[in-house]
Design a protein around this motif. Structure first.
Motif, PDB file in Angstrom:
ATOM      1  N   LEU A 168     -24.829 -12.501  60.748  1.00  0.00           N
ATOM      2  CA  LEU A 168     -23.638 -12.058  61.462  1.00  0.00           C
ATOM      3  C   LEU A 168     -24.048 -11.614  62.853  1.00  0.00           C
ATOM      4  O   LEU A 168     -25.095 -10.976  63.034  1.00  0.00           O
ATOM      5  N   GLY A 169     -23.230 -11.949  63.846  1.00  0.00           N
ATOM      6  CA  GLY A 169     -23.494 -11.502  65.210  1.00  0.00           C
ATOM      7  C   GLY A 169     -22.213 -11.082  65.898  1.00  0.00           C
ATOM      8  O   GLY A 169     -21.152 -11.665  65.653  1.00  0.00           O
ATOM      9  N   VAL A 170     -22.298 -10.062  66.745  1.00  0.00           N
ATOM     10  CA  VAL A 170     -21.153  -9.578  67.523  1.00  0.00           C
ATOM     11  C   VAL A 170     -21.597  -9.408  68.967  1.00  0.00           C
ATOM     12  O   VAL A 170     -22.658  -8.822  69.237  1.00  0.00           O
ATOM     13  N   THR A 171     -20.801  -9.916  69.912  1.00  0.00           N
ATOM     14  CA  THR A 171     -21.108  -9.806  71.339  1.00  0.00           C
ATOM     15  C   THR A 171     -19.923  -9.192  72.060  1.00  0.00           C
ATOM     16  O   THR A 171     -18.780  -9.616  71.871  1.00  0.00           O
ATOM     17  N   SER A 172     -20.206  -8.206  72.877  1.00  0.00           N
ATOM     18  CA  SER A 172     -19.146  -7.522  73.630  1.00  0.00           C
ATOM     19  C   SER A 172     -18.733  -8.330  74.843  1.00  0.00           C
ATOM     20  O   SER A 172     -19.446  -9.243  75.267  1.00  0.00           O
ATOM     21  N   PRO A 173     -17.591  -7.994  75.449  1.00  0.00           N
ATOM     22  CA  PRO A 173     -17.301  -8.537  76.782  1.00  0.00           C
ATOM     23  C   PRO A 173     -18.337  -8.033  77.778  1.00  0.00           C
ATOM     24  O   PRO A 173     -19.027  -7.042  77.536  1.00  0.00           O
ATOM     25  N   CYS A 174     -18.456  -8.711  78.906  1.00  0.00           N
ATOM     26  CA  CYS A 174     -19.276  -8.188  79.996  1.00  0.00           C
ATOM     27  C   CYS A 174     -18.597  -6.931  80.542  1.00  0.00           C
ATOM     28  O   CYS A 174     -17.384  -6.887  80.685  1.00  0.00           O
ATOM     29  N   PHE A 175     -19.394  -5.912  80.834  1.00  0.00           N
ATOM     30  CA  PHE A 175     -18.797  -4.688  81.358  1.00  0.00           C
ATOM     31  C   PHE A 175     -19.756  -4.026  82.340  1.00  0.00           C
ATOM     32  O   PHE A 175     -20.974  -4.229  82.297  1.00  0.00           O
ATOM     33  N   LEU A 176     -19.187  -3.234  83.216  1.00  0.00           N
ATOM     34  CA  LEU A 176     -19.950  -2.462  84.181  1.00  0.00           C
ATOM     35  C   LEU A 176     -19.972  -1.016  83.696  1.00  0.00           C
ATOM     36  O   LEU A 176     -18.929  -0.376  83.633  1.00  0.00           O
ATOM     37  N   PRO A 177     -21.143  -0.504  83.306  1.00  0.00           N
ATOM     38  CA  PRO A 177     -21.198   0.884  82.825  1.00  0.00           C
ATOM     39  C   PRO A 177     -20.643   1.846  83.873  1.00  0.00           C
ATOM     40  O   PRO A 177     -20.779   1.618  85.082  1.00  0.00           O
ATOM     41  N   PRO A 178     -20.006   2.930  83.431  1.00  0.00           N
ATOM     42  CA  PRO A 178     -19.362   3.854  84.379  1.00  0.00           C
ATOM     43  C   PRO A 178     -20.303   4.355  85.462  1.00  0.00           C
ATOM     44  O   PRO A 178     -19.914   4.493  86.619  1.00  0.00           O
ATOM     45  N   GLU A 179     -21.568   4.641  85.093  1.00  0.00           N
ATOM     46  CA  GLU A 179     -22.473   5.182  86.099  1.00  0.00           C
ATOM     47  C   GLU A 179     -22.786   4.156  87.185  1.00  0.00           C
ATOM     48  O   GLU A 179     -23.011   4.502  88.344  1.00  0.00           O
ATOM     49  N   LYS A 180     -22.766   2.855  86.832  1.00  0.00           N
ATOM     50  CA  LYS A 180     -22.993   1.820  87.835  1.00  0.00           C
ATOM     51  C   LYS A 180     -21.726   1.562  88.643  1.00  0.00           C
ATOM     52  O   LYS A 180     -21.788   1.260  89.830  1.00  0.00           O
ATOM     53  N   ALA A 181     -20.583   1.655  87.976  1.00  0.00           N
ATOM     54  CA  ALA A 181     -19.328   1.461  88.694  1.00  0.00           C
ATOM     55  C   ALA A 181     -19.139   2.538  89.754  1.00  0.00           C
ATOM     56  O   ALA A 181     -18.675   2.272  90.862  1.00  0.00           O
ATOM     57  N   SER A 182     -19.533   3.785  89.430  1.00  0.00           N
ATOM     58  CA  SER A 182     -19.370   4.872  90.387  1.00  0.00           C
ATOM     59  C   SER A 182     -20.334   4.750  91.551  1.00  0.00           C
ATOM     60  O   SER A 182     -20.071   5.219  92.644  1.00  0.00           O
ATOM     61  N   ALA A 183     -21.481   4.066  91.316  1.00  0.00           N
ATOM     62  CA  ALA A 183     -22.453   3.893  92.391  1.00  0.00           C
ATOM     63  C   ALA A 183     -21.933   2.937  93.444  1.00  0.00           C
ATOM     64  O   ALA A 183     -22.251   3.054  94.618  1.00  0.00           O
ATOM     65  N   SER A 184     -21.152   1.933  92.999  1.00  0.00           N
ATOM     66  CA  SER A 184     -20.514   0.969  93.894  1.00  0.00           C
ATOM     67  C   SER A 184     -21.522   0.398  94.875  1.00  0.00           C
ATOM     68  O   SER A 184     -22.563  -0.095  94.505  1.00  0.00           O
ATOM     69  N   THR A 185     -21.217   0.435  96.172  1.00  0.00           N
ATOM     70  CA  THR A 185     -22.077  -0.195  97.160  1.00  0.00           C
ATOM     71  C   THR A 185     -23.315   0.624  97.469  1.00  0.00           C
ATOM     72  O   THR A 185     -24.149   0.203  98.282  1.00  0.00           O
ATOM     73  N   ALA A 186     -23.469   1.793  96.853  1.00  0.00           N
ATOM     74  CA  ALA A 186     -24.643   2.618  97.117  1.00  0.00           C
ATOM     75  C   ALA A 186     -25.836   2.197  96.281  1.00  0.00           C
ATOM     76  O   ALA A 186     -26.829   2.893  96.221  1.00  0.00           O
ATOM     77  N   ALA A 187     -25.750   1.043  95.614  1.00  0.00           N
ATOM     78  CA  ALA A 187     -26.835   0.590  94.748  1.00  0.00           C
ATOM     79  C   ALA A 187     -28.091   0.345  95.568  1.00  0.00           C
ATOM     80  O   ALA A 187     -28.056   0.054  96.759  1.00  0.00           O
TER      81      ALA A 187
END
Length: 321
Positions: A168-187
């Motif tokens: 059995l296998g389960v795969t999530s949608p692609c997602f941007l973790p909140p901490e990376k989303a908040s970093a935005s262009t400051a990566a």
């Protein structure tokens, strides 16, 4: 070769980190006229949801199997996407072998997983019609509304005796973790950069892409936004990532091209797995057993075949590059 057929048990047993790095579906792309959907979750929430879906299938099974984890860390990069989303999005894949039961029960366990998921209101995806005429079916499904994708499949252990190994296998949608989303262009600008021309990892990635191109036997398309070579640095280390697309193809030719890619990987000794996709034609996902390079060859909603090759910088040099 029909890509909807199941993989042999040897491939199921050989899968390790391959299953953690390659996505089943592409969050954010337009499908069926719907607007792109943004997925918000953190890694632990994605893992917990994937485990919940696994246990919804397994907890009521008879005979009761033992779950044996396939792979290591469940979180990996989202690769071979159609939507050219942020390169720091991730995806969770959780996979288990169902052991401790007779091999003759493999089909029965797949049926039970399917029935349990249907009771939860989950749906077949477009490639989800199982072939029950033989002893080794596979089922591809998805959850609603959170759009996790899962499979229940059998690998052949002894065809003459009708014995298999269920997984059995389960795969999530692609997602941007909140901490990376908040970093935005400051990566960190070093997180994504062009590799140097004399970088040996770059040469390995390009070498693998070249051999995949030869195996597909179709023309390549001009480089699209989000494609090309890049060096990616994250918590798991540094790797060179190369993505490109073929020219648009009719569906039957896309299927044949994917079959040729699968045949190449198998002949070259890669570990191979199929993953369901929004396009309906299962993607071919392969892991080089020595380097740890991961390659994904998938039909795109644009009609092209997309290729992604991710090669770790610290992996050993391949003898055939």
């Amino acid at each position: 070769m029909n890509l909807r057929r199941i993989v042999p048990a040897a491939a199921l047993l050989a899968m390790t980190t391959m299953v953690t790095g390659c996505g089943a579906q592409q969050d954010g792309q337009e499908t069926g006229g719907r607007a792109p959907k943004q997925v918000t979750m953190n890694e632990q929430q994605a893992i917990d949801r994937a485990e919940e879906i696994i246990h919804q299938a397994v907890d009521g099974m008879s005979p009761k199997p033992t779950l044996e984890r396939i792979g290591s860390l469940p979180v990996g990069p989202c690769i071979a996407r159609d939507d050219h989303g942020p390169d720091d999005r991730v995806q969770v894949t959780v996979a288990y072998k169902l052991t401790g039961v007779p091999g003759s029960e493999a089909q029965n366990l797949v049926r039970q997983a399917r029935d349990a998921w249907l009771k939860q209101g989950y749906k077949y995806n477009s490639s989800g019609e199982a072939d029950w005429s033989g002893p080794f079916p596979a089922v591809y499904m998805r959850t609603e509304p959170d759009d996790f994708w899962m499979d229940a499949m059998t690998g052949v252990v002894d065809r003459a005796k009708g014995e298999g190994l269920a997984s059995l296998g389960v795969t999530s949608p692609c997602f941007l973790p909140p901490e990376k989303a908040s970093a935005s262009t400051a990566a960190d600008p070093a997180a994504l950069e062009d590799p140097q021309a004399d970088d040996p990892t770059r040469q390995r990635a390009l070498g693998h892409s070249s051999r995949i191109y030869d195996a597909l036997r179709v023309g390549s398309a001009p480089t699209q936004p989000g494609e090309g070579l890049s060096t990616v640095r994250d918590e798991s280390g540094t790797s060179v990532h190369h993505t490109w697309s073929t020219e648009p193809l009719p569906e039957d030719e896309r299927v044949r091209a994917l079959a040729r890619a699968q045949a190449y990987f198998q002949s070259a000794g890669w570990n191979v797995r199929h993953m369901p996709t929004l396009e309906g034609i299962p993607a071919v996902v392969a892991r080089h057993p020595e380097e740890g390079t991961i390659a994904q060859v998938a039909a795109s909603t644009t009609g092209a075949v997309r290729v992604a090759v991710t090669t770790p910088v610290n992996g050993p040099a391949s003898a055939d590059v």
